[in-house]
Design an enzyme around this catalytic site. Structure first.
Site, PDB file in Angstrom:
ATOM      1  N   ASP A  43      96.550  31.662 152.559  1.00 25.61           N
ATOM      2  CA  ASP A  43      97.272  30.499 153.078  1.00 25.61           C
ATOM      3  C   ASP A  43      97.722  29.605 151.935  1.00 25.61           C
ATOM      4  O   ASP A  43      96.933  28.875 151.343  1.00 25.61           O
ATOM      5  CB  ASP A  43      96.358  29.722 154.030  1.00 25.61           C
ATOM      6  CG  ASP A  43      96.994  28.446 154.563  1.00 25.61           C
ATOM      7  OD1 ASP A  43      98.212  28.240 154.328  1.00 25.61           O
ATOM      8  OD2 ASP A  43      96.289  27.654 155.200  1.00 25.61           O
ATOM      9  N   GLU A 100      92.177  23.993 120.729  1.00 25.15           N
ATOM     10  CA  GLU A 100      90.838  23.498 120.391  1.00 25.15           C
ATOM     11  C   GLU A 100      90.413  22.550 121.503  1.00 25.15           C
ATOM     12  O   GLU A 100      90.647  21.343 121.430  1.00 25.15           O
ATOM     13  CB  GLU A 100      90.853  22.767 119.052  1.00 25.15           C
ATOM     14  CG  GLU A 100      91.275  23.626 117.869  1.00 25.15           C
ATOM     15  CD  GLU A 100      91.352  22.824 116.578  1.00 25.15           C
ATOM     16  OE1 GLU A 100      91.135  21.593 116.615  1.00 25.15           O
ATOM     17  OE2 GLU A 100      91.641  23.410 115.537  1.00 25.15           O
ATOM     18  N   GLU A 111      88.144  20.294 123.476  1.00 26.66           N
ATOM     19  CA  GLU A 111      86.907  19.514 123.404  1.00 26.66           C
ATOM     20  C   GLU A 111      86.395  19.245 124.817  1.00 26.66           C
ATOM     21  O   GLU A 111      87.137  19.345 125.794  1.00 26.66           O
ATOM     22  CB  GLU A 111      87.159  18.206 122.652  1.00 26.66           C
ATOM     23  CG  GLU A 111      87.569  18.421 121.202  1.00 26.66           C
ATOM     24  CD  GLU A 111      88.039  17.154 120.513  1.00 26.66           C
ATOM     25  OE1 GLU A 111      88.095  17.166 119.267  1.00 26.66           O
ATOM     26  OE2 GLU A 111      88.349  16.164 121.208  1.00 26.66           O
ATOM     27  N   GLU A 168      80.893  17.405 118.546  1.00 26.09           N
ATOM     28  CA  GLU A 168      82.064  16.615 118.181  1.00 26.09           C
ATOM     29  C   GLU A 168      81.655  15.164 117.889  1.00 26.09           C
ATOM     30  O   GLU A 168      80.479  14.824 117.896  1.00 26.09           O
ATOM     31  CB  GLU A 168      83.142  16.687 119.267  1.00 26.09           C
ATOM     32  CG  GLU A 168      84.318  17.609 118.909  1.00 26.09           C
ATOM     33  CD  GLU A 168      85.104  17.167 117.694  1.00 26.09           C
ATOM     34  OE1 GLU A 168      84.994  15.989 117.284  1.00 26.09           O
ATOM     35  OE2 GLU A 168      85.839  17.996 117.115  1.00 26.09           O
ATOM     36  N   GLU A 188      82.887  21.031 120.913  1.00 25.42           N
ATOM     37  CA  GLU A 188      84.111  21.826 120.798  1.00 25.42           C
ATOM     38  C   GLU A 188      83.738  23.278 120.550  1.00 25.42           C
ATOM     39  O   GLU A 188      82.804  23.573 119.796  1.00 25.42           O
ATOM     40  CB  GLU A 188      84.973  21.306 119.646  1.00 25.42           C
ATOM     41  CG  GLU A 188      86.257  22.105 119.410  1.00 25.42           C
ATOM     42  CD  GLU A 188      87.128  21.475 118.328  1.00 25.42           C
ATOM     43  OE1 GLU A 188      87.325  20.237 118.385  1.00 25.42           O
ATOM     44  OE2 GLU A 188      87.592  22.194 117.428  1.00 25.42           O
ATOM     45  N   HIS A 203      93.830  19.956 120.605  1.00 28.46           N
ATOM     46  CA  HIS A 203      94.839  20.274 119.603  1.00 28.46           C
ATOM     47  C   HIS A 203      95.264  21.724 119.794  1.00 28.46           C
ATOM     48  O   HIS A 203      94.421  22.609 119.967  1.00 28.46           O
ATOM     49  CB  HIS A 203      94.271  20.085 118.199  1.00 28.46           C
ATOM     50  CG  HIS A 203      93.648  18.738 117.976  1.00 28.46           C
ATOM     51  ND1 HIS A 203      92.621  18.515 117.083  1.00 28.46           N
ATOM     52  CD2 HIS A 203      93.907  17.536 118.555  1.00 28.46           C
ATOM     53  CE1 HIS A 203      92.280  17.246 117.105  1.00 28.46           C
ATOM     54  NE2 HIS A 203      93.043  16.628 117.996  1.00 28.46           N
ATOM     55  N   ARG A 220      95.755  13.234 110.286  1.00 30.93           N
ATOM     56  CA  ARG A 220      95.346  13.575 111.652  1.00 30.93           C
ATOM     57  C   ARG A 220      95.752  12.539 112.699  1.00 30.93           C
ATOM     58  O   ARG A 220      95.489  12.722 113.875  1.00 30.93           O
ATOM     59  CB  ARG A 220      93.829  13.800 111.693  1.00 30.93           C
ATOM     60  CG  ARG A 220      93.422  15.170 111.166  1.00 30.93           C
ATOM     61  CD  ARG A 220      91.904  15.310 111.087  1.00 30.93           C
ATOM     62  NE  ARG A 220      91.488  16.709 111.100  1.00 30.93           N
ATOM     63  CZ  ARG A 220      91.510  17.520 110.058  1.00 30.93           C
ATOM     64  NH1 ARG A 220      91.946  17.069 108.905  1.00 30.93           N
ATOM     65  NH2 ARG A 220      91.103  18.766 110.158  1.00 30.93           N
ATOM     66  N   GLU A 249     100.237  22.440 114.290  1.00 33.46           N
ATOM     67  CA  GLU A 249      99.172  21.978 115.187  1.00 33.46           C
ATOM     68  C   GLU A 249      99.653  20.741 115.928  1.00 33.46           C
ATOM     69  O   GLU A 249      99.850  19.681 115.323  1.00 33.46           O
ATOM     70  CB  GLU A 249      97.911  21.664 114.386  1.00 33.46           C
ATOM     71  CG  GLU A 249      96.764  21.113 115.224  1.00 33.46           C
ATOM     72  CD  GLU A 249      95.616  20.576 114.380  1.00 33.46           C
ATOM     73  OE1 GLU A 249      94.636  20.078 114.960  1.00 33.46           O
ATOM     74  OE2 GLU A 249      95.721  20.628 113.129  1.00 33.46           O
ATOM     75  N   ARG A 252      98.781  17.858 118.166  1.00 30.21           N
ATOM     76  CA  ARG A 252      97.484  17.202 118.373  1.00 30.21           C
ATOM     77  C   ARG A 252      97.441  16.261 119.576  1.00 30.21           C
ATOM     78  O   ARG A 252      96.379  15.776 119.951  1.00 30.21           O
ATOM     79  CB  ARG A 252      97.111  16.420 117.107  1.00 30.21           C
ATOM     80  CG  ARG A 252      96.937  17.312 115.892  1.00 30.21           C
ATOM     81  CD  ARG A 252      96.664  16.502 114.623  1.00 30.21           C
ATOM     82  NE  ARG A 252      95.452  15.698 114.712  1.00 30.21           N
ATOM     83  CZ  ARG A 252      94.221  16.159 114.512  1.00 30.21           C
ATOM     84  NH1 ARG A 252      94.033  17.445 114.233  1.00 30.21           N
ATOM     85  NH2 ARG A 252      93.182  15.357 114.586  1.00 30.21           N
TER      86      ARG A 252
END
Length: 470
Positions: A51, A130, A132, A212, A220, A269, A339, A358, A360
């Site tokens: 359904d 990655e 977390e 972390e 992580e 990330h 970062r 990457e 982030r």
């Protein structure tokens, strides 16, 4: 595996039942179970009915019948069920037309992969999230007409440093000091290792696990990069395994982006790269050892980031993490090591095969199939249109003077803003019919009606602290 090999695999593992799984529209795994006797080679074409009107964001009640068609390549044995259970991830199909369902997130991912190949840009897109998460001991919450609260507890929570624990042995990570301490400060080493080994037992390659930054069990576990659809499948297994291992130990896991006030939120990330003819497209001699195509890819993500956030950061809670000035990756810039920029070029290795970008800003509340697909579409748009990402930002963003900081664009400050950005800017997602207008419209409608407005309408507990005595 082929359908015939799946049946042999089930027999070898003494499976008694088959669990059929698929992703709903917002991004939660769904399932139902049939006896093994119901699974035949023809089942991998005929599918199983269910359904669709009861699945969030899907069919209306008058057109509810749908099929889930199992994908033989996804066969695994469930590591938690008492009865030996074969698990198959399925694709959603209309029972009348036999067409794939536009709102099936896995189908969106399949179209994204196909569009990449048809474009000639590359053969395969690799993704390495990655993700977390937090491991908590207890969570209570309520939201009703006259009452609203939440309460989190953890043996690691710094707020419990003065609690009577008969005895309280201390070793509770202070706010923002949870990165990499050994036990007894880190109290979840064994649980995380069990999670890691369970994932590996399912054939999911894992690179590492660790505590972390935040107090109260933030952690992580990193999976090794895989092609888009395969990583979409692995991410749902990842969440399932982590939640069930924690549950077995009388604890709970959440991927909510910002469950704790005054400490780090939970991000995801996402490392991305495109390969063609066995060669990494993003390796080159430009900034930080990347290619011109990689810089254009970065330009595509930065250009569309505000719209992407509606898919990669799809909850109202996501924007409790994405707050300027708090080390969150909200600045729409790129850097080789900074970062706080939305995009980083990792510098761990100079090897061409390791070159990637990457992104982030995303968090693990997202629907992986849709998030990876949307990111790939932004990357391709950047490459196709040669979008210049501008100059890299290698300065300390938080040390910049206000006038210079004001020139750096920022990610949306709320889900409302992100959805408005998606409403204005989604043509790049429609290329190759990867995301259809139906998907975009329903996504915006669902999020506004079921999440944005529901949160807006409710008094916040902190408002009583601020305003009750007015």
């Amino acid at each position: 595996m082929t359908p015939k090999q799946v049946l042999e695999f089930a027999k070898e593992n003494e499976a008694k039942v088959v669990d059929l799984r698929f992703m709903d529209f917002p991004g939660v795994w769904q399932h139902f179970t049939v006896p093994l006797s119901e699974l035949e080679e023809s089942s991998f074409e005929d599918g199983f009915g269910f359904d669709g009107s009861s699945i969030r964001g899907w069919q209306p009640i008058h057109a509810s019948d749908m099929l889930v068609v199992p994908d033989a390549t996804t066969a695994k044995m469930d590591p938690f069920f008492e009865v030996p259970t074969l698990v198959l991830i399925g694709n959603i199909v209309d029972p009348v037309t036999r067409e794939s369902y536009t709102r099936d997130p896995r189908y969106i991912a399949q179209k994204a992969e196909a569009y990449l190949k048809s474009s000639g840009i590359g053969d395969v897109a690799y993704f390495g999230p990655e993700a977390e998460f937090f491991i908590f001991d207890d969570i209570r919450f309520e939201s009703s007409s006259n009452r609203a609260f939440y309460e989190i507890d953890s043996v690691e929570g710094i707020w419990n440093s003065g609690r009577e624990e008969c005895p309280n042995l201390g070793y509770k990570p202070r706010h923002k000091e949870g990165y990499f301490p050994v036990p007894p400060m880190d109290k979840f080493q064994d649980i995380r290792t069990e999670m890691l080994l369970t994932l590996e037992g399912l054939g999911i390659d894992v690179e590492c696990q660790h505590h972390e930054v935040a107090t109260a069990g933030q952690a992580e576990i990193d999976m090794r990069f895989k092609p888009l659809i395969q990583m979409g499948d692995q991410l749902v297994w990842f969440k399932y395994v982590l939640k069930n291992v924690a549950y077995k130990h009388n604890r709970t896991v959440t991927f909510m982006p910002k469950p704790l006030f005054q400490d780090n939120g939970t991000g995801m990330h996402i490392h991305c790269s495109i390969w063609k003819d066995g060669n990494p497209l993003f390796a080159g001699d430009k900034y930080a050892g990347v290619s011109q195509e990689a810089l254009y890819a970065i330009g595509g993500i930065l250009k569309h980031c505000r719209a992407l956030c509606a898919i990669t950061n799809p909850t109202t809670n996501s924007y409790k993490r994405l707050v300027p000035g708090f080390e969150a990756p909200v600045n729409l810039a790129y850097s080789s090591r900074n970062r706080s920029a939305a995009i980083r070029i990792p510098m761990y290795s100079a090897a061409p095969k390791a070159k990637r970008i990457e992104f982030r800003t995303p968090d693990p509340s997202c629907n992986g199939y849709m998030a990876f697909s949307a990111i790939l579409m932004a990357i391709m748009d950047g490459i196709e249109n040669k979008v210049d990402p501008g100059e890299p930002l290698d300065k300390d963003i938080y040390g910049l003077p206000p006038e210079e900081l004001a020139e750096i664009p920022s990610a949306p400050g709320s889900l409302d803003e992100a959805l408005a950005a998606l409403q204005e800017n989604h043509e790049f997602l429609l290329k190759g019919d990867v995301f259809t207008k139906d998907v975009i419209e329903k996504w915006i409608e669902y999020k506004i009606e079921n999440e944005v407005n529901e949160v807006k309408l409710r008094p916040h507990p902190h408002e009583f602290f601020l305003y009750f005595d007015i």
